[in-house]
Design a protein around this motif. Structure first.
Motif: not given
Length: 309
Positions: A24-44
């Motif tokens: 979706a981000a690519e189709g809408l013209g955002y320049s990048a898709f980034f993600r965090s690097d974590h293994y455990v949720a901070m909440s939930g």
């Protein structure tokens, strides 16, 4: 101003969820898709569980064609630098040169305990990050046919073939960030193509950018050789009802978010609030999208904010 989408999959997202956001981000013209690097949720509960950053980005690389891909940020505690250099170079090839590597010391002790990952004191974590950056850039820039050796306090490489090479030369852009007053700016001046300030006030952004600019100047780099970016939680809406709904969906208080993020509010309010950050030197904004199912959120921001800024 350049806008990128930034997600936190450890809070609860499958690979399929992340792919949908990236496409979706690519189709809408955002320049990048980034993600965090974590293994455990901070909440939930974090269901269905964590996904590995570089495995995920490699898969997304094959399902997209133009959007850039990266981490904000890969933890130096999670991986040895030699295998990490191999993984990132491979994903760079899989994406035809669209990868960026954000790196940090690691900070969330709970996930280290949960998955049996050593979590040394802050000074050692920073030293390990420095050595990792020296090794990764060294491996990537060693001429083909030559080997790479390294003897550090925490890592040692002997007669490494320094393969594979990434597609991007001399190497994929490196992103470093944080609010440290001395060591962080110095590290950015040495290694970074981009410096990121996460979730900070306008005053803090200005102060940290000046520290980095001074450090860049002190090592003889040109002032325009580094991109300055910031990350903020996103909550945009056409009216208060839509804003309240989106804030509730991520378990956040709307007024609290208004007080610490310029990308919270109506599209026009966001445009106005981004102005001072642009004047302070913010060239790129990472939009922290916490509800990955709400792709209309990205569409609204692209249609009514990005076209004005």
């Amino acid at each position: 101003m350049d806008f990128r989408v930034f997600v936190e999959p450890q809070q609860g997202a499958s690979y399929t969820d992340q792919l949908a956001v990236a496409q979706a981000a690519e189709g809408l013209g955002y320049s990048a898709f980034f993600r965090s690097d974590h293994y455990v949720a901070m909440s939930g509960d974090g269901m269905p569980g964590p996904t590995d950053s570089w495995v995920t980005l490699g898969a997304i690389a094959r399902e997209t064609s133009s959007i850039r891909l990266g981490t904000l940020v890969t933890s130096a505690t999670f991986r040895h630098p030699g295998p990490l250099a191999v993984s990132v170079a491979q994903v760079d090839a899989m994406s035809d040169g669209r990868v960026e590597l954000g790196m940090g010391t690691g900070w969330f002790e709970r996930e280290h305990q949960a998955y049996g990952i050593p979590f040394p004191p802050p000074g050692e974590r920073f030293a390990r990050l420095t050595e990792q950056l020296e090794i990764i850039t060294g491996l990537w820039t060693t001429p083909v046919g030559e080997t790479f050796d390294y003897a550090g306090t925490h890592y040692a490489l002997c007669d490494c073939p320094a393969l594979p090479k990434p597609v991007q030369r001399p190497h994929p852009p490196i992103v470093i960030g944080g609010l440290g007053a001395k060591r962080t700016p110095a590290l950015a001046a040495t290694f970074a193509d981009e410096f990121n300030v996460p979730f900070a006030t306008l005053d803090a952004v200005q102060t940290q950018y000046q520290r980095v600019a001074d450090a860049v100047d002190s090592v003889g780099r040109s002032t325009d050789s580094i991109t300055y970016s910031a990350a903020f939680v996103l909550c945009a809406g056409r009216d208060d009802a839509e804003l309240t709904r989106r804030a509730g969906a991520i378990g956040r208080d709307l007024e609290e978010m208004r007080s610490n993020s310029p990308v919270v509010g109506s599209p026009q309010q966001i445009v106005d609030r981004l102005g001072p950050f642009a004047s302070a030197g913010v060239q790129r904004v990472y939009l922290q999208l916490l509800d990955l199912a709400d792709l209309d959120h990205l569409e609204l921001f692209a249609a009514q904010v990005m076209r004005q800024v």
